[in-house]
Design a protein around this motif. Structure first.
Motif, PDB file in Angstrom:
ATOM      1  N   LEU A   6       0.850  -1.196   0.000  1.00 50.26           N
ATOM      2  CA  LEU A   6       0.000   0.000   0.000  1.00 50.26           C
ATOM      3  C   LEU A   6       0.884   1.243   0.000  1.00 50.26           C
ATOM      4  N   LEU A   7       0.626   2.137  -0.952  1.00 50.75           N
ATOM      5  CA  LEU A   7       1.363   3.401  -1.014  1.00 50.75           C
ATOM      6  C   LEU A   7       0.454   4.547  -0.603  1.00 50.75           C
ATOM      7  N   VAL A  52      -3.001   2.348  -4.049  1.00 53.73           N
ATOM      8  CA  VAL A  52      -2.411   3.677  -3.873  1.00 53.73           C
ATOM      9  C   VAL A  52      -3.473   4.648  -3.375  1.00 53.73           C
ATOM     10  N   LEU A  53      -3.150   5.366  -2.314  1.00 58.33           N
ATOM     11  CA  LEU A  53      -3.965   6.477  -1.824  1.00 58.33           C
ATOM     12  C   LEU A  53      -3.224   7.743  -2.226  1.00 58.33           C
ATOM     13  N   LEU A  54      -3.809   8.504  -3.161  1.00 55.94           N
ATOM     14  CA  LEU A  54      -3.064   9.534  -3.880  1.00 55.94           C
ATOM     15  C   LEU A  54      -3.664  10.921  -3.698  1.00 55.94           C
ATOM     16  N   VAL A  81      -8.054   8.373  -5.085  1.00 54.27           N
ATOM     17  CA  VAL A  81      -7.612   9.749  -4.867  1.00 54.27           C
ATOM     18  C   VAL A  81      -8.205  10.261  -3.557  1.00 54.27           C
ATOM     19  N   VAL A  82      -7.353  10.849  -2.732  1.00 54.88           N
ATOM     20  CA  VAL A  82      -7.790  11.463  -1.471  1.00 54.88           C
ATOM     21  C   VAL A  82      -7.280  12.898  -1.505  1.00 54.88           C
ATOM     22  N   SER A  83      -8.186  13.856  -1.694  1.00 54.19           N
ATOM     23  CA  SER A  83      -7.740  15.220  -1.993  1.00 54.19           C
ATOM     24  C   SER A  83      -8.629  16.272  -1.343  1.00 54.19           C
ATOM     25  N   GLY A  84      -8.033  17.446  -1.130  1.00 54.65           N
ATOM     26  CA  GLY A  84      -8.801  18.603  -0.691  1.00 54.65           C
ATOM     27  C   GLY A  84      -9.416  19.351  -1.845  1.00 54.65           C
TER      28      GLY A  84
END
Length: 336
Positions: A6-7, A52-54, A81-84
């Motif tokens: 996991l990245l 991948v959590l990007l 994708v985990v983003s603001g």
């Protein structure tokens, strides 16, 4: 059972810490961390990112570029994708590039769990099962500046989504800068904004729960007509109409940013009315007239850009020196 590579790829140590904490405790994963897209892409190519959590907004190489490289080179990785950056267009773009899901920051553990299960990536095992495993969580030391930058990163993404909807555009997001300045140093830092152009600025004060400051939104005069056209206004007939336009935009950006910060820190800000700080002047004139208002300050610098247009807004959040201790306590509570 072999651990899943996991990245977690994000330039903020605080964001990585929050995300790793949100993972299911019994998920057998081997965690690798990357602080930018370039590091993240290398880790994936080295076999360390089956999942991948990007993040999207990063130095060196952003999340969009990572997804483009994975797609162009047919590299298999299950990317969430985990983003603001919560603009609808951002979600559409990453989905088109192959992301399996999009989570907004900060990602709640229950939503992370639900997403992993829906994608078939995580299969919970009963406690006591021979396949049950406790995740090995790395230790984190996150400094105030990194943590506060991430708080502002999330808040600015929420503000950008509102601005994008109001103007019908895609807003390009920067990495916020967080610094403590004396007023003279602040003037020097703002010199890059000037570039010999005339500027107009709107300010708005805020206070709450031992935290106080002033937001300053700076517009380049040469871009105001283009901003008006985005709102369907072909002509600005007078300075009053221009002021109203700028203060309306300031209300959107400043209000949304402060609201996003307040929610994360669990505070409530009382906000003053937006006011014109100066119109059609140089940044040095703005600072000279108002230098008594700002002494030593914690400054957050955010520069929003409009994709495909020469339009940007420079937003400064200036927190009083006395606010730093309270902000530090609030952020410490978030990370505990």
């Amino acid at each position: 059972m072999a651990a899943i590579p996991l990245l977690v790829c994000d330039d903020s140590g605080m964001a990585r810490k929050q995300l790793i904490r949100a993972l299911p405790a019994d998920w057998p994963v081997s965690i690798t961390q990357a602080a930018n897209g370039k590091e993240g892409l290398k880790a994936i190519m080295d076999g360390l990112g089956q999942v991948v959590l990007l993040d999207l907004t990063m130095p060196e190489m952003d999340g969009y570029q990572v997804l483009q490289m994975l797609k162009a080179n047919a590299i298999e990785a299950k990317v969430i994708v985990v983003s603001g950056d919560v603009q609808e267009e951002a979600v559409r773009r990453v989905t088109e590039l192959g992301a399996l899901a999009f989570l907004k920051k900060p990602a709640a553990p229950e939503l992370v769990l639900e997403t992993l299960q829906q994608l078939g990536i995580y299969d919970p095992r009963p406690a006591g099962s021979p396949l049950h495993a406790e995740i090995d969580r790395p230790e984190f030391k996150v400094g105030f500046r990194d943590a506060f930058r991430e708080v502002n990163n999330v808040a600015m993404g929420q503000a950008a989504a509102l601005l994008a909807k109001a103007l019908g555009v895609f807003v390009q997001l920067p990495i916020p800068n967080v610094n403590i300045f004396e007023v003279g140093e602040l003037s020097m830092a703002l010199a890059d904004i000037d570039q010999g152009q005339r500027l107009s600025a709107v300010c708005q004060g805020y206070i709450g729960d031992g935290i106080a400051g002033e937001a300053l939104l700076i517009f380049h005069d040469s871009e105001v007509i283009d901003i008006a056209k985005l709102l369907g206004i072909e002509h600005l007939d007078n300075e009053l109409q221009e002021q109203e336009l700028l203060m309306d935009l300031a209300s959107i950006l400043i209000g949304a940013c402060l609201s996003g910060i307040a929610r994360q820190l669990d505070v409530r800000f009382s906000q003053g009315h937006p006011q014109m700080l100066g119109q059609h002047c140089a940044i040095g004139d703005l600072m000279h007239v108002n230098k008594s208002r700002w002494k030593k300050t914690l400054a957050v610098e955010i520069s929003y850009g409009i994709e495909g247009m020469r339009i940007h807004f420079d937003l400064l959040l200036l927190f009083t020196e006395d606010s730093v201790k309270r902000l530090t306590d609030k952020i410490g509570h978030m990370m505990d």
